[in-house]
Scaffold this active site. Sequence first.
Site, PDB file in Angstrom:
ATOM      1  N   HIS A 166      36.575 -15.526  -5.343  1.00  0.00           N
ATOM      2  CA  HIS A 166      36.420 -14.174  -5.886  1.00  0.00           C
ATOM      3  C   HIS A 166      37.729 -13.723  -6.537  1.00  0.00           C
ATOM      4  O   HIS A 166      38.688 -13.361  -5.846  1.00  0.00           O
ATOM      5  CB  HIS A 166      35.993 -13.210  -4.755  1.00  0.00           C
ATOM      6  CG  HIS A 166      35.786 -11.816  -5.224  1.00  0.00           C
ATOM      7  ND1 HIS A 166      36.096 -10.713  -4.467  1.00  0.00           N
ATOM      8  CD2 HIS A 166      35.314 -11.334  -6.403  1.00  0.00           C
ATOM      9  CE1 HIS A 166      35.819  -9.619  -5.153  1.00  0.00           C
ATOM     10  NE2 HIS A 166      35.343  -9.978  -6.327  1.00  0.00           N
TER      11      HIS A 166
ATOM     12  N   GLU B  49      40.042 -14.177  -3.352  1.00  0.00           N
ATOM     13  CA  GLU B  49      39.441 -14.330  -2.022  1.00  0.00           C
ATOM     14  C   GLU B  49      38.715 -15.671  -1.998  1.00  0.00           C
ATOM     15  O   GLU B  49      37.920 -15.967  -2.903  1.00  0.00           O
ATOM     16  CB  GLU B  49      38.423 -13.212  -1.752  1.00  0.00           C
ATOM     17  CG  GLU B  49      39.049 -11.911  -1.303  1.00  0.00           C
ATOM     18  CD  GLU B  49      37.998 -10.847  -1.007  1.00  0.00           C
ATOM     19  OE1 GLU B  49      37.881 -10.442   0.149  1.00  0.00           O
ATOM     20  OE2 GLU B  49      37.297 -10.429  -1.945  1.00  0.00           O
TER      21      GLU B  49
ATOM     22  N   SER C  81      30.920 -10.837  -6.587  1.00  0.00           N
ATOM     23  CA  SER C  81      31.705  -9.773  -5.951  1.00  0.00           C
ATOM     24  C   SER C  81      31.160  -9.443  -4.573  1.00  0.00           C
ATOM     25  O   SER C  81      31.830  -8.761  -3.801  1.00  0.00           O
ATOM     26  CB  SER C  81      31.618  -8.493  -6.782  1.00  0.00           C
ATOM     27  OG  SER C  81      32.010  -8.734  -8.093  1.00  0.00           O
TER      28      SER C  81
ATOM     29  N   ASN D  34      36.239  -5.690  -1.592  1.00  0.00           N
ATOM     30  CA  ASN D  34      35.206  -4.741  -2.031  1.00  0.00           C
ATOM     31  C   ASN D  34      34.578  -3.987  -0.871  1.00  0.00           C
ATOM     32  O   ASN D  34      34.105  -2.868  -1.038  1.00  0.00           O
ATOM     33  CB  ASN D  34      34.126  -5.458  -2.849  1.00  0.00           C
ATOM     34  CG  ASN D  34      34.619  -5.728  -4.255  1.00  0.00           C
ATOM     35  OD1 ASN D  34      35.485  -5.024  -4.759  1.00  0.00           O
ATOM     36  ND2 ASN D  34      34.086  -6.747  -4.890  1.00  0.00           N
TER      37      ASN D  34
HETATM   38  N1  LIG Z   1      33.743  -7.060 -13.562  1.00  0.00           N
HETATM   39  C1  LIG Z   1      34.504  -7.067 -12.473  1.00  0.00           C
HETATM   40  O1  LIG Z   1      35.332  -6.169 -12.227  1.00  0.00           O
HETATM   41  C2  LIG Z   1      34.398  -8.241 -11.515  1.00  0.00           C
HETATM   42  C3  LIG Z   1      35.434  -8.490 -10.597  1.00  0.00           C
HETATM   43  C4  LIG Z   1      35.326  -9.614  -9.748  1.00  0.00           C
HETATM   44  C5  LIG Z   1      34.202 -10.428  -9.803  1.00  0.00           C
HETATM   45  N2  LIG Z   1      33.197 -10.128 -10.697  1.00  0.00           N
HETATM   46  C6  LIG Z   1      32.016 -10.986 -10.715  1.00  0.00           C
HETATM   47  O2  LIG Z   1      32.150 -11.937 -11.757  1.00  0.00           O
HETATM   48  C7  LIG Z   1      30.866 -12.251 -12.304  1.00  0.00           C
HETATM   49  C8  LIG Z   1      30.894 -12.011 -13.812  1.00  0.00           C
HETATM   50  O3  LIG Z   1      31.302 -10.709 -14.092  1.00  0.00           O
HETATM   51  P1  LIG Z   1      31.509 -10.177 -15.596  1.00  0.00           P
HETATM   52  O4  LIG Z   1      31.870  -8.737 -15.493  1.00  0.00           O
HETATM   53  O5  LIG Z   1      32.382 -11.121 -16.379  1.00  0.00           O
HETATM   54  O6  LIG Z   1      29.971 -10.344 -16.088  1.00  0.00           O
HETATM   55  P2  LIG Z   1      29.183  -9.972 -17.425  1.00  0.00           P
HETATM   56  O7  LIG Z   1      27.856  -9.486 -16.952  1.00  0.00           O
HETATM   57  O8  LIG Z   1      29.999  -9.146 -18.363  1.00  0.00           O
HETATM   58  O9  LIG Z   1      29.013 -11.426 -18.138  1.00  0.00           O
HETATM   59  C9  LIG Z   1      28.168 -12.402 -17.629  1.00  0.00           C
HETATM   60  C10 LIG Z   1      27.984 -13.499 -18.683  1.00  0.00           C
HETATM   61  O10 LIG Z   1      27.151 -14.516 -18.119  1.00  0.00           O
HETATM   62  C11 LIG Z   1      26.292 -14.998 -19.138  1.00  0.00           C
HETATM   63  N3  LIG Z   1      25.118 -15.645 -18.551  1.00  0.00           N
HETATM   64  C12 LIG Z   1      24.051 -15.069 -17.937  1.00  0.00           C
HETATM   65  N4  LIG Z   1      23.204 -16.011 -17.525  1.00  0.00           N
HETATM   66  C13 LIG Z   1      23.708 -17.206 -17.887  1.00  0.00           C
HETATM   67  C14 LIG Z   1      23.276 -18.554 -17.731  1.00  0.00           C
HETATM   68  N5  LIG Z   1      22.139 -18.873 -17.121  1.00  0.00           N
HETATM   69  N6  LIG Z   1      24.050 -19.535 -18.234  1.00  0.00           N
HETATM   70  C15 LIG Z   1      25.216 -19.245 -18.870  1.00  0.00           C
HETATM   71  N7  LIG Z   1      25.683 -17.989 -19.019  1.00  0.00           N
HETATM   72  C16 LIG Z   1      24.936 -16.987 -18.553  1.00  0.00           C
HETATM   73  C17 LIG Z   1      25.941 -13.761 -19.956  1.00  0.00           C
HETATM   74  O11 LIG Z   1      25.481 -14.125 -21.265  1.00  0.00           O
HETATM   75  C18 LIG Z   1      27.299 -13.031 -19.975  1.00  0.00           C
HETATM   76  O12 LIG Z   1      28.076 -13.419 -21.103  1.00  0.00           O
HETATM   77  C19 LIG Z   1      29.845 -11.394 -11.526  1.00  0.00           C
HETATM   78  O13 LIG Z   1      29.304 -12.132 -10.479  1.00  0.00           O
HETATM   79  C20 LIG Z   1      30.713 -10.257 -11.008  1.00  0.00           C
HETATM   80  O14 LIG Z   1      30.232  -9.649  -9.839  1.00  0.00           O
HETATM   81  C21 LIG Z   1      33.285  -9.067 -11.557  1.00  0.00           C
END
Ligand SMILES: NC(=O)c1ccc[n+]([C@@H]2O[C@H](COP(=O)([O-])OP(=O)(O)OC[C@H]3O[C@@H](n4cnc5c(N)ncnc54)[C@H](O)[C@@H]3O)[C@@H](O)[C@H]2O)c1
Length: 292
Positions: A141, A153, A120, A191
């Site tokens: 993104h 994005e 993000s 963002n």
């Molecule tokens: N939540 C939002 O609104 C949003 C919006 C856009 C982008 N994002 C971005 O997307 C990404 C993921 O967000 P989310 O909310 O789904 O995250 P989350 O934290 O809920 O889930 C992350 C997952 O990654 C897994 N993980 C961690 N390390 C790992 C590894 N080495 N190998 C494999 N899996 C691994 C974890 O077990 C977990 O299941 C982040 O970078 C976040 O900034 C989030």
Amino acid sequence: MTEIRRIGIVGAGPMGVGIAHVAALAGYDVVVHDIDASRLARLPQSLEANLARQIKRGSLHDADARAAQKRVHTSPELRSLADRDLVIESVNEDEEIKRKLYESLKGVLKADAILATDTSSISITRLAAATDRAPRFLGMHFMNPVPMMELVEIIPGIATTPDVTATATEVARKMGKTPVAAQDFPAFMVNRILAPMINEAIYVLYEGVGTVESIDTACKLGLHHPMGPLALADFIGLDIFLSIMKVLYEGLADQKYRPCPLLIKYVEAGWLGRKSGRGFYDYSVEPPKPTR
Ligand SMILES: NC(=O)c1ccc[n+]([C@@H]2O[C@H](COP(=O)([O-])OP(=O)(O)OC[C@H]3O[C@@H](n4cnc5c(N)ncnc54)[C@H](O)[C@@H]3O)[C@@H](O)[C@H]2O)c1
């Protein structure tokens, strides 16, 4: 352009599941890898529920949903990404976790595979330097919830080749999204604009100018936002939101991005929004109750 047929997704959080959903509906063969077996085990039900919602709204045929489900596979093994043309990393918004993952992907991915991150806010160029493929690395993104939101994005880093940017743009289009190009500056475009507004809403709450309910009602009715900023912060996750504010504050070195102390307190308390059951609203009751 590079031909993309097989997509890998790392991270089965809400974003990874959403990206798997739209990738499979677009006809791609999808593998989702996570180190947390419970997240992988939950994926089929989450996918089923999200597809069912689209069928109910009339925007998806049952047969297309079934075909998409068959195209999504899960794997606890990193090796499962070895034959992927494009791997989209969607692990926690934590630079150390992402860097470690990129290190372990070295020697696993095909030489010509494209690696994208759904970060993000973290610098694409800095993340690219931790991979073995800066020219074939970029930001894709997606917005949350992925199946509903139209935008992706596309953020090339300083070393990303035009071919890779064009390929990722086309993949986003094929997933039914509208790609928009953004430069690699802290928090990119959406963002960079949204986060200061939400942070300001938290300051307004902190200073007692309004309550959770009055702030959200004011923004919904006065600005025609579909969701109030505090409800949206809970939806994003307050820990993720705080990390976006920190990236803006540190990356642009401007006081105007200072995270609100109340936001920091909530995260310290483990009140992370919807996912922890409590944030600016208490989600243990229906409808969720404002907490201030
Ligand atoms: N939540 C939002 O609104 C949003 C919006 C856009 C982008 N994002 C971005 O997307 C990404 C993921 O967000 P989310 O909310 O789904 O995250 P989350 O934290 O809920 O889930 C992350 C997952 O990654 C897994 N993980 C961690 N390390 C790992 C590894 N080495 N190998 C494999 N899996 C691994 C974890 O077990 C977990 O299941 C982040 O970078 C976040 O900034 C989030």
